[in-house]
Design an enzyme around this catalytic site. Structure first.
Site, mmCIF file in Angstrom:
data_model
loop_
_atom_site.group_PDB
_atom_site.id
_atom_site.type_symbol
_atom_site.label_atom_id
_atom_site.label_comp_id
_atom_site.label_asym_id
_atom_site.label_seq_id
_atom_site.Cartn_x
_atom_site.Cartn_y
_atom_site.Cartn_z
ATOM 1 N N ASP A 1 -9.240 5.954 55.895
ATOM 2 C CA ASP A 1 -8.705 6.430 54.616
ATOM 3 C C ASP A 1 -9.829 6.895 53.691
ATOM 4 O OD1 ASP A 1 -9.695 3.923 53.997
ATOM 5 O OD2 ASP A 1 -7.876 3.200 53.016
ATOM 6 N N SER A 2 -11.093 6.776 54.151
ATOM 7 C CA SER A 2 -12.199 7.420 53.443
ATOM 8 C C SER A 2 -11.969 8.922 53.361
ATOM 9 C CB SER A 2 -13.531 7.127 54.144
ATOM 10 O OG SER A 2 -13.446 7.441 55.520
ATOM 11 N N ASP B 1 -6.227 4.383 59.901
ATOM 12 C CA ASP B 1 -6.133 3.429 58.791
ATOM 13 C C ASP B 1 -4.728 3.412 58.211
ATOM 14 O OD1 ASP B 1 -8.309 1.855 58.158
ATOM 15 O OD2 ASP B 1 -9.328 3.438 57.039
ATOM 16 N N LYS C 1 -5.617 0.389 61.748
ATOM 17 C CA LYS C 1 -6.560 -0.563 61.132
ATOM 18 C C LYS C 1 -6.005 -0.935 59.763
ATOM 19 C CE LYS C 1 -10.810 0.727 59.415
ATOM 20 N NZ LYS C 1 -10.662 0.384 57.986
ATOM 21 N N GLU D 1 -6.856 -3.624 56.155
ATOM 22 C CA GLU D 1 -7.855 -4.429 55.453
ATOM 23 C C GLU D 1 -7.311 -5.814 55.097
ATOM 24 O OE1 GLU D 1 -9.422 -2.330 52.058
ATOM 25 O OE2 GLU D 1 -9.969 -0.575 53.261
ATOM 26 N N GLU E 1 -17.639 -4.746 56.940
ATOM 27 C CA GLU E 1 -18.238 -3.739 56.050
ATOM 28 C C GLU E 1 -19.004 -4.404 54.921
ATOM 29 O OE1 GLU E 1 -15.673 -0.586 54.600
ATOM 30 O OE2 GLU E 1 -17.288 0.219 53.342
HETATM 31 O O1 KIV Z 1 -12.006 4.492 55.853
HETATM 32 C C1 KIV Z 1 -13.027 4.372 56.562
HETATM 33 O O2 KIV Z 1 -13.734 5.339 56.875
HETATM 34 C C2 KIV Z 1 -13.377 3.039 57.011
HETATM 35 C C3 KIV Z 1 -14.710 2.836 57.639
HETATM 36 C C4 KIV Z 1 -15.778 3.019 56.629
HETATM 37 C C5 KIV Z 1 -14.818 1.556 58.340
HETATM 38 O O3 KIV Z 1 -12.612 2.136 56.862
#
Ligand code: KIV
Length: 274
Positions: free
Chosen positions: A49-50, A88, A118, A120, A187
């Site tokens: 989600d970055s 994510d 993924k 959190e 992280e």
């Molecule tokens: O969103 C993302 O890119 C991430 C990584 C930095 C692990 O969660």
């Protein structure tokens, strides 16, 4: 099922088998052309989600929606055929209950064809991780600095720098592992704590700003390629594509302004009359 199906992509058991063996190579990826370039070199492509910051110019990941994640994950799947694609779950799509998380994870898997999701959170998300994995959704955990909690934490801060913080973070790692996650991202975590977690849990740890002792590493692709003018301190840059792109665009602009570009007739000459 009586027919044995051979999966083309890297599988979840193959990633688990990296524990204590060769490191897992992970990069973020958000679009089809880069997916094609990464595919043969990485084990996992993470549609992180970055992408909210990198692709959409948002300040944090909080504005990222499920539809945005699905759009980018579809592109990454179309551009790749080998790497395991993990997507994510964005803020607001899984925290409410295991049932809501399952509905949204199932949308990601069904609409994109990706293998895993993924999410959190450690101890507080263990029940959800178990619920998803028991129903066929492989989950990668993410603990330590969790960017979706930026407003609670008051910023992006490295975790585990005082010993008092360690027991809760260790408990998070164990909870995620015992709930059935196939790997966990560590992280922004103090080096010795990340090393200890790697030793203590049964699943691969994937570090980002953590420890070389982790079982693998993930970076945001644009950071390591030199496309982010302010990358995090821990990022090693393997190319300087930002300046290279600027140079190429400036050369193109000069050519166009000075009319040094081919007309269509040079590429497709006029046909002779029959
Ligand atoms: O969103 C993302 O890119 C991430 C990584 C930095 C692990 O969660």
């Amino acid at each position: 099922m009586s027919v044995q199906t051979q999966l083309k992509r890297v599988t979840v058991p193959q990633i688990r088998a990296h524990k204590g063996a060769s490191p897992v190579v992970v990069l973020t990826c958000y679009h089809a052309h880069t997916a094609r370039l990464l595919d043969q070199h990485v084990d996992i492509m993470l549609v992180g989600d970055s992408l909210g910051m990198v692709m959409h110019g948002l300040e944090t990941t909080l504005g990222v929606t499920l539809d945005m994640m699905i759009t980018h994950a579809k592109a990454v799947m179309r551009g790749s055929s080998k790497a395991l694609v993990t997507v994510d779950m964005p803020f607001g799509s899984y925290e409410e209950s295991p049932q809501v998380a399952f509905r949204n994870a199932a949308r990601i898997i069904q609409e994109t064809g990706a293998t895993a999701v993924k999410l959190e959170g450690g101890t507080r998300m263990a029940e959800t991780i178990r619920y998803l994995t028991e129903r066929g959704v492989p989950v990668m955990g993410h603990i330590g600095l969790t960017p979706q909690s930026v407003n609670v934490m008051g910023g992006f801060k490295t975790t585990g720098r005082t010993l008092e913080e360690w027991p809760a973070i260790l408990a998070d790692a164990k909870a995620v592992s015992q709930a059935g996650a196939f790997a966990v991202v560590l992280e922004g975590m103090a080096e010795p704590l990340a090393a200890k977690i790697t030793q203590d849990i049964a699943i691969p740890t994937i570090g980002i700003g953590a420890s070389p002792a982790c079982d693998g590493q993930v970076l945001v692709m644009e950071d390591m390629l030199g496309l982010n003018p302010n990358p995090p301190k821990f990022v090693r840059q393997y190319a300087q594509l930002g300046p290279a792109i600027e140079e190429a665009v400036a050369a193109y602009a000069r050519d166009v302004r000075e009319r040094r570009f081919p007309g269509v007739e040079n590429v497709y000459p006029m046909k002779k009359a029959q």
